[in-house]
Design a protein around this motif. Structure first.
Motif, PDB file in Angstrom:
ATOM      1  N   TYR A 249      -3.374   1.121 -10.941  1.00 34.94           N
ATOM      2  CA  TYR A 249      -2.314   0.792  -8.842  1.00 34.94           C
ATOM      3  C   TYR A 249      -2.336  -0.251  -8.090  1.00 34.94           C
ATOM      4  N   VAL A 250      -4.244   0.119  -8.171  1.00 40.78           N
ATOM      5  CA  VAL A 250      -4.978  -0.901  -7.459  1.00 40.78           C
ATOM      6  C   VAL A 250      -4.042  -2.384  -7.485  1.00 40.78           C
ATOM      7  N   PHE A 251      -3.909  -3.085  -8.221  1.00 43.01           N
ATOM      8  CA  PHE A 251      -3.860  -3.871  -8.617  1.00 43.01           C
ATOM      9  C   PHE A 251      -2.105  -4.491  -8.835  1.00 43.01           C
ATOM     10  N   ILE A 252      -1.479  -3.293  -8.750  1.00 39.31           N
ATOM     11  CA  ILE A 252       0.085  -3.977  -8.344  1.00 39.31           C
ATOM     12  C   ILE A 252       0.472  -4.160  -7.191  1.00 39.31           C
ATOM     13  N   SER A 253       0.585  -4.501  -6.676  1.00 40.57           N
ATOM     14  CA  SER A 253       0.493  -4.445  -4.858  1.00 40.57           C
ATOM     15  C   SER A 253       2.141  -4.260  -4.726  1.00 40.57           C
ATOM     16  N   ALA A 293       5.772   5.124 -12.778  1.00 39.22           N
ATOM     17  CA  ALA A 293       6.303   5.155 -11.555  1.00 39.22           C
ATOM     18  C   ALA A 293       6.601   3.321 -11.191  1.00 39.22           C
ATOM     19  N   PRO A 294       5.378   2.702 -11.528  1.00 35.32           N
ATOM     20  CA  PRO A 294       5.551   0.470 -11.559  1.00 35.32           C
ATOM     21  C   PRO A 294       6.988   0.874 -11.493  1.00 35.32           C
ATOM     22  N   ILE A 295       6.809   1.050 -12.692  1.00 37.19           N
ATOM     23  CA  ILE A 295       8.450   0.383 -13.660  1.00 37.19           C
ATOM     24  C   ILE A 295       9.664   0.411 -13.302  1.00 37.19           C
ATOM     25  N   PHE A 296       9.431   1.745 -12.075  1.00 33.97           N
ATOM     26  CA  PHE A 296      11.126   1.789 -11.161  1.00 33.97           C
ATOM     27  C   PHE A 296      11.534   1.394  -9.737  1.00 33.97           C
ATOM     28  N   ILE A 297      12.332   1.223  -9.884  1.00 34.70           N
ATOM     29  CA  ILE A 297      12.655   0.705  -8.703  1.00 34.70           C
ATOM     30  C   ILE A 297      12.016   1.880  -6.639  1.00 34.70           C
ATOM     31  N   LEU A 298      12.488   3.696  -6.781  1.00 34.71           N
ATOM     32  CA  LEU A 298      11.635   3.978  -6.909  1.00 34.71           C
ATOM     33  C   LEU A 298      10.842   5.044  -7.376  1.00 34.71           C
ATOM     34  N   ASN A 299       9.456   5.599  -7.010  1.00 34.31           N
ATOM     35  CA  ASN A 299       8.995   6.488  -7.176  1.00 34.31           C
ATOM     36  C   ASN A 299       9.453   7.651  -8.020  1.00 34.31           C
ATOM     37  N   PRO A 300       9.619   8.418  -9.099  1.00 36.39           N
ATOM     38  CA  PRO A 300      10.182   9.004  -9.877  1.00 36.39           C
ATOM     39  C   PRO A 300      10.623  10.514  -8.637  1.00 36.39           C
ATOM     40  N   GLU A 301       8.839  10.272  -8.561  1.00 35.97           N
ATOM     41  CA  GLU A 301       8.532  11.595  -7.677  1.00 35.97           C
ATOM     42  C   GLU A 301       7.996  11.652  -6.327  1.00 35.97           C
ATOM     43  N   PRO A 304       2.893  11.126  -0.897  1.00 34.84           N
ATOM     44  CA  PRO A 304       2.572  11.413   0.134  1.00 34.84           C
ATOM     45  C   PRO A 304       2.345   9.551   0.454  1.00 34.84           C
ATOM     46  N   LEU A 305       1.677   9.010  -0.444  1.00 39.20           N
ATOM     47  CA  LEU A 305       0.808   7.991  -0.033  1.00 39.20           C
ATOM     48  C   LEU A 305       1.466   6.741   0.532  1.00 39.20           C
ATOM     49  N   GLU A 306       3.082   6.904  -0.251  1.00 35.04           N
ATOM     50  CA  GLU A 306       3.961   5.686  -0.370  1.00 35.04           C
ATOM     51  C   GLU A 306       4.796   5.633   1.807  1.00 35.04           C
ATOM     52  N   ASP A 307       4.306   7.108   2.474  1.00 41.43           N
ATOM     53  CA  ASP A 307       4.985   6.860   3.459  1.00 41.43           C
ATOM     54  C   ASP A 307       4.374   6.621   4.267  1.00 41.43           C
ATOM     55  N   ARG A 308       2.422   6.275   3.670  1.00 39.73           N
ATOM     56  CA  ARG A 308       1.634   5.603   4.407  1.00 39.73           C
ATOM     57  C   ARG A 308       1.855   4.059   4.421  1.00 39.73           C
ATOM     58  N   GLU A 309       0.849   3.547   5.831  1.00 36.20           N
ATOM     59  CA  GLU A 309       0.653   1.830   5.267  1.00 36.20           C
ATOM     60  C   GLU A 309      -1.168   1.662   4.850  1.00 36.20           C
ATOM     61  N   ASP A 310      -1.786   3.220   5.679  1.00 35.04           N
ATOM     62  CA  ASP A 310      -3.236   2.947   5.575  1.00 35.04           C
ATOM     63  C   ASP A 310      -3.833   1.752   3.979  1.00 35.04           C
ATOM     64  N   PHE A 311      -5.404   1.871   4.629  1.00 35.00           N
ATOM     65  CA  PHE A 311      -5.744   1.292   3.308  1.00 35.00           C
ATOM     66  C   PHE A 311      -5.959   2.048   2.160  1.00 35.00           C
ATOM     67  N   PHE A 312      -5.787   3.046   2.105  1.00 39.16           N
ATOM     68  CA  PHE A 312      -5.856   3.953   0.847  1.00 39.16           C
ATOM     69  C   PHE A 312      -4.532   3.894   0.551  1.00 39.16           C
ATOM     70  N   ALA A 313      -2.925   4.110   0.841  1.00 39.70           N
ATOM     71  CA  ALA A 313      -1.266   3.670   0.692  1.00 39.70           C
ATOM     72  C   ALA A 313      -1.665   2.670  -0.560  1.00 39.70           C
ATOM     73  N   GLU A 314      -2.090   1.408   0.520  1.00 36.76           N
ATOM     74  CA  GLU A 314      -1.806   0.026  -0.172  1.00 36.76           C
ATOM     75  C   GLU A 314      -2.760  -0.146  -1.302  1.00 36.76           C
ATOM     76  N   MET A 315      -3.824   0.717  -1.785  1.00 38.97           N
ATOM     77  CA  MET A 315      -4.882   1.100  -2.292  1.00 38.97           C
ATOM     78  C   MET A 315      -4.045   1.330  -4.168  1.00 38.97           C
ATOM     79  N   PHE A 316      -3.684   2.652  -3.299  1.00 42.21           N
ATOM     80  CA  PHE A 316      -3.243   3.930  -4.557  1.00 42.21           C
ATOM     81  C   PHE A 316      -1.597   4.229  -4.967  1.00 42.21           C
ATOM     82  N   SER A 317      -1.244   3.228  -3.702  1.00 43.18           N
ATOM     83  CA  SER A 317       0.469   3.491  -4.426  1.00 43.18           C
ATOM     84  C   SER A 317       1.414   1.878  -4.627  1.00 43.18           C
ATOM     85  N   THR A 318       2.061   2.667  -5.416  1.00 41.86           N
ATOM     86  CA  THR A 318       2.860   1.443  -6.032  1.00 41.86           C
ATOM     87  C   THR A 318       4.228   0.840  -5.096  1.00 41.86           C
TER      88      THR A 318
END
Length: 554
Positions: A249-253, A293-301, A304-318
């Motif tokens: 997921y790190v590589f999926i912007s 999850a990356p193939i969907f328009i919104l994450n099926p599940e 919590p990371l997707e509600d954040r905009e910090d470093f870890f959210a950028e790295m591990f959420s799609t």
């Protein structure tokens, strides 16, 4: 909405780099795994030899390291091409996705929109698919061989209007045009599909190990112990696969979703429709395929990371934060969230209307038969456009083809759908084909029973076109209240030797409740996958499910 400062070529170069990086992770995974295993083996060999020859030296790295790397490289290449071979087919099979039903009005609209957007995007060949689930979501898939797929769930195609569906499909088409979906398909499937397989294996092992009845026997206890020992390496593999899935997921912007939103708005020129569509998807059930999850328009599940905009959210959420994403779209429409919610909750079901048709008499072999309703006339085999009819006993004699309401019937009666004749299990009359919630089912014009194909039932349940009578709503509410009691008083009617016969194969059907949650008695033929509903039973079932959904939102 923030435009990316990168040029097209920079974005394409970045994607190529990402694909190489993903392959590098794969090579590293195999190299590290084999290196650790081989090092442990060498350590055991060294300990054994050192007992006889204390001067023996232990080397972690040696010429064998290169050999291990070559093995890892070969396995990584095999894994890469094996995963990417028929990857789309594997994912579609996993979702049980099917091509649109040409006889379903909702599917027909979906198919048309995909064709329109593919032409607008430069005549890109795109295959539409539908997942039979009440969840709401959409996805795009691509493989290295040039195959493109846009898919939606049954819940999405049923709950969105045409403009909203067009906006969602334009979003997914943007992923295909930009090849973002190629990256997400590769990254998700590389370990995600096998992650799910391993999950299933572990669940089966747990069921075997926890079987208390079998544990009474020594042999079974031994089997349970063996299963438990076998579960350890499987569980470790599962953890490694899960970690690698997250690492990819790190590589999926997250920016790809913003870019696709921008392009969807440019195509449809209707940002409010995209906002409404995303909001509807967000507030409904979206599915459970988190490993894809990356193939969907919104994450099926929910993540919590997707509600954040910090470093870890950028790295591990799609996916980017939904609230920010929605607000950026609303800014393009110069609107606020209230306009979205008002549009969504303003559309109720159609009002129930019941009109009594004229009484029509039909002449057959010099005898006047009737009276019949317009629907009942369509079940008469001898009816042709030249058949003599009259409205009322003293009405003027006219040809059946002169009755405007029968025009459509005479045009379609020779189509393949109408030729699949079915007999009512109660009245023994021919069933007629009728549209219900956008698709075709069989209805008895005499007892108003309905025959539905089992795989079409989820489509009917999720749609909200048909209005219900007050009596139907009242019966549904009584059943709903009774079902919520701790000891409901429902009891299936006693089966009689004279069971109802399947309208297709003629074999006895099984009388049962639709489900333990919804106590509606139905007759089901397991061989033909057909379900028979007596009068108003299907409507009552729809009411019950809507009541459950509405109360669940409170």
């Amino acid at each position: 909405m923030p435009e990316s400062s990168k040029t097209f070529w920079e974005i394409e170069k970045e994607k190529t780099t990402v694909i190489y990086a993903i392959f590098g992770i794969l090579v590293f995974f195999y190299f590290f795994s084999f290196f650790v295993i081989w090092t442990i083996i060498k350590l055991f060999i060294y300990l054994r030899i050192s007992l006889e020859n204390p001067h023996t030296r232990f080397n972690i790295f040696g010429s064998d390291t290169l050999f291990i790397f070559l093995i890892a490289l070969v396995l990584a290449i095999w894994h890469w091409f094996y995963t990417n071979r028929n990857v789309i087919e594997k994912i579609l099979k996993l979702f049980n996705a099917k091509p649109p039903d040409k006889n379903d009005r909702y599917h027909y609209v979906f198919h048309n929109i995909v064709e329109e957007i593919s032409i607008a995007a430069g005549k890109i060949d795109v295959e539409p698919y539908v997942i039979p689930t009440i969840a709401m979501n959409a996805f795009a898939l691509q493989d290295i061989y040039g195959r493109n797929v846009i898919g939606v769930t049954e819940g999405l195609v049923s709950r969105l209007n045409r403009d909203e569906l067009q906006a969602v499909l334009a979003h997914e088409m943007s992923h295909i045009v930009s090849n973002d979906s190629l990256l997400t398909t590769i990254a998700s499937s590389l370990f995600g599909v096998y992650n799910e397989i391993l999950n299933g294996v572990v669940n089966n092992i747990n069921r075997m190990a926890q079987n208390q009845e079998d544990a009474l026997y020594n042999k079974s206890r031994q089997n349970a112990l063996t299963a438990g020992l076998f579960a350890i390496p499987v569980f470790v593999s599962l953890l490694v696969m899960s970690f690698l899935s997250q690492l990819l997921y790190v590589f999926i912007s997250r920016e790809k979703e913003y870019r696709a939103d921008i392009n969807a708005i440019k195509y449809t020129r209707n940002p409010l429709s995209l906002a409404r569509a995303l909001y509807k998807i967000a507030i409904h059930y979206r599915g459970t395929a988190s490993y894809l999850a990356p193939i969907f328009i919104l994450n099926p599940e929910a993540n919590p990371l997707e509600d954040r905009e910090d470093f870890f959210a950028e790295m591990f959420s799609t996916h980017p934060p939904f609230t920010k994403r929605l607000q950026l779209i609303l800014d393009q429409a110069h609107a606020d969230i209230s306009q979205v919610t008002e549009e969504i909750y303003r559309v109720p079901r159609k009002e129930y209307t019941e009109t009594a048709g004229p009484e029509i008499f039909v002449k057959n072999e010099d005898k006047w038969l009737g009276p019949y309703t317009l629907l009942q006339l369509q079940s008469l085999e001898f009816l042709t456009p030249d058949t003599e009819t009259k409205i009322g006993e003293n009405g003027q004699i006219i040809k059946a083809g002169a009755i405007p309401a029968l025009d459509h019937y005479f045009k379609i009666k020779d189509t393949p759908l109408w030729k699949m004749r079915r007999i009512c299990p109660l009245c023994q009359e021919w069933l007629i084909v009728q549209e219900y919630e956008g698709l075709y089912i069989w209805r008895c014009a005499f007892c108003n029973g309905l025959l539905v194909e089992k795989d079409k039932l989820p489509r009917i349940i999720v749609r909200e076109e048909k209005g219900f009578s007050e009596e139907t709503k009242h019966i549904a509410s009584l059943i709903y209240v009774e079902a919520k009691k701790k000891k409901p008083m429902f009891k299936l009617l006693i089966e009689t030797p004279d069971k109802r016969k399947c309208p297709k194969c003629g074999k006895p059907m099984t009388r049962k409740f639709y489900s333990y949650a919804y106590h509606i008695e139905v007759d089901e033929c397991n061989e033909c996958n057909l379900i028979w509903f007596d009068k108003d039973e299907l409507e009552i079932l729809q009411c019950l499910i809507e009541m459950e959904e509405q109360n669940g939102k409170r």
